[in-house]
Design an enzyme around this catalytic site. Structure first.
Site, PDB file in Angstrom:
ATOM      1  CG  LEU A 145      -1.592   1.344   1.571  1.00  0.00           C
ATOM      2  CD1 LEU A 145      -2.612   1.720   0.489  1.00  0.00           C
ATOM      3  CD2 LEU A 145      -2.253   1.307   2.949  1.00  0.00           C
ATOM      4  CB  SER A 146       0.704   4.266   0.448  1.00  0.00           C
ATOM      5  OG  SER A 146       0.995   5.638   0.386  1.00  0.00           O
ATOM      6  CB  ALA A 147       5.537   4.384   1.183  1.00  0.00           C
ATOM      7  CB  ALA A 150       6.145   3.374  -4.216  1.00  0.00           C
ATOM      8  CB  ILE A 169      -2.998  -1.025  -2.806  1.00  0.00           C
ATOM      9  CG1 ILE A 169      -3.330  -2.501  -3.082  1.00  0.00           C
ATOM     10  CG2 ILE A 169      -4.247  -0.266  -2.350  1.00  0.00           C
ATOM     11  CD1 ILE A 169      -3.708  -3.283  -1.831  1.00  0.00           C
TER      12      ILE A 169
END
Length: 363
Positions: A145-147, A150, A169
């Site tokens: 998720l998020s960071a 990435a 995500i």
């Protein structure tokens, strides 16, 4: 161009997000001790189902900023699903000494280069778990998720031979930023490398010349922390390595949500993009499934990304087709914008940097 007041308001909202600290804990996760040189100085945890056999699949799960491995596991429901269907989990965990907000450093070139930094630490964890717990090396997956999303993109780019598939995500494309100010710009959909540059960076991340992992992308349409254009840019980055067209081959309407699918020459689904209508920044859940719990950045929106991702990887049975899913052939919206959402890119680097400093987010 955005006004300074708008920029500061967005940054203030982000600071509030970073201050939100989940308090959940999960004693079922087992700490992963020594696993190599650990150049990224990460921690790690594992979950092994009580009933397990040989050649289990392994899912690597990467939490978001301010989160821990344990709280993300409780929120997402991954360990309950793993217990029910007999696959293993690995949870790398960020340390505050590396990042005060517990974000994986997806914007630091040293941490996203093959055999360096955080990606190498995660690779070492995977090697240890695969060797010690009868994992099927052909069924290793990564999500985040998020960071963490990435960083999942960084793992897929730097070690594509390790993974059969990945799910990102609310994440960002690989190597789209190299500094903190650039990271904030990319999150807002401003600036950044061209699609061709991103495709080349993905190619250059390793010397891989075999099949590429499948990619599942999940994005909230109302996400103002990592804006939806990042999901579209990720698709653009990955269509090249999979050799598929820019336009999806199929579009499914799942209630108010949408799933776009790209298939290769053999008809295999290699990229999918879920757009969750009205959802902000977080992991999509359907707590009615019994998997996951709503909380900060864990959003009950009536569709479980955890279950659907596991299903796409054949980790859970293929359930009866959704009765509310309507399938149609994709129609190009325009040659300039195959995703139908438009692009929001512009250069306001100095404004962002000044705003970051005034908000206390950049020295």
């Amino acid at each position: 161009m955005r006004s300074m007041s708008d920029t500061l308001a967005r940054l203030a909202a982000l600071r509030g997000m970073l201050r939100t600290r989940p308090t959940q804990d999960n004693t079922d996760l087992v700490s992963l001790e020594t696993f190599g040189s650990n150049p990224g100085a990460l921690g790690g945890y594992t979950y092994l189902p009580s009933k397990r056999g040989k050649n289990m699949a392994l899912v690597v799960v990467l939490h978001g900023c301010t989160q821990t491995a344990a709280c993300y596991d409780i929120g997402s429901g991954w360990s309950r699903l793993a217990e029910d269907y007999g696959f293993a989990l690995l949870y790398p965990e960020q340390r505050r000494a590396n990042n005060p907000n517990l974000c994986f450093n997806w914007f630091n070139p040293e941490d996203i280069s093959r055999d360096h930094g955080e990606v190498f630490s995660i690779r070492q964890m995977i090697a240890k778990v695969v060797a010690e717990h009868s994992i099927d090396g052909r069924r290793v997956f990564v999500t985040g998720l998020s960071a963490g999303g990435a960083m999942a993109a960084a793992m897929l780019a730097t070690y594509p031979e390790v993974f059969a598939g990945g799910a990102i995500i609310a994440g960002l494309p690989y190597a789209s930023a190299a500094t903190i100010p650039e990271a904030f710009d990319r999150m807002r959909g401003h600036g950044g490398p061209t699609s061709k540059e991103l495709q080349q960076r993905l190619r250059n991340a390793s010397e891989h010349n075999g099949p590429w992992p499948t990619l599942s992308i999940w994005q909230g349409s109302a996400d103002r922390t990592v804006v939806p254009s990042n999901a579209n840019t990720m698709v653009e980055q990955w269509t090249h390595v999979h050799g598929v067209d820019a336009f999806p081959g199929r579009v499914e309407e799942i209630g108010q949500h949408q799933r776009k699918v790209w298939t290769d020459a053999d008809g295999v689904e290699v990229i999918e993009l879920y757009t969750i209508a009205g959802m902000g920044h977080g992991t999509p859940l359907d707590v009615g499934t019994g998997y996951g719990a709503s909380g900060p950045f864990m959003l009950d929106v009536g569709i479980s990304s955890t279950v659907e991702i596991a299903r796409s990887w054949s980790l859970v049975p293929s359930f009866e087709k959704r009765r509310d899913a309507k399938v149609s052939a994709a129609q190009p919206e325009s040659a300039a914008d195959p995703f139908g959402t438009g692009s929001d890119r512009g250069g306001i680097q100095k404004i962002i940097e000044d705003a970051l400093r005034s908000a206390g987010l950049l020295r």
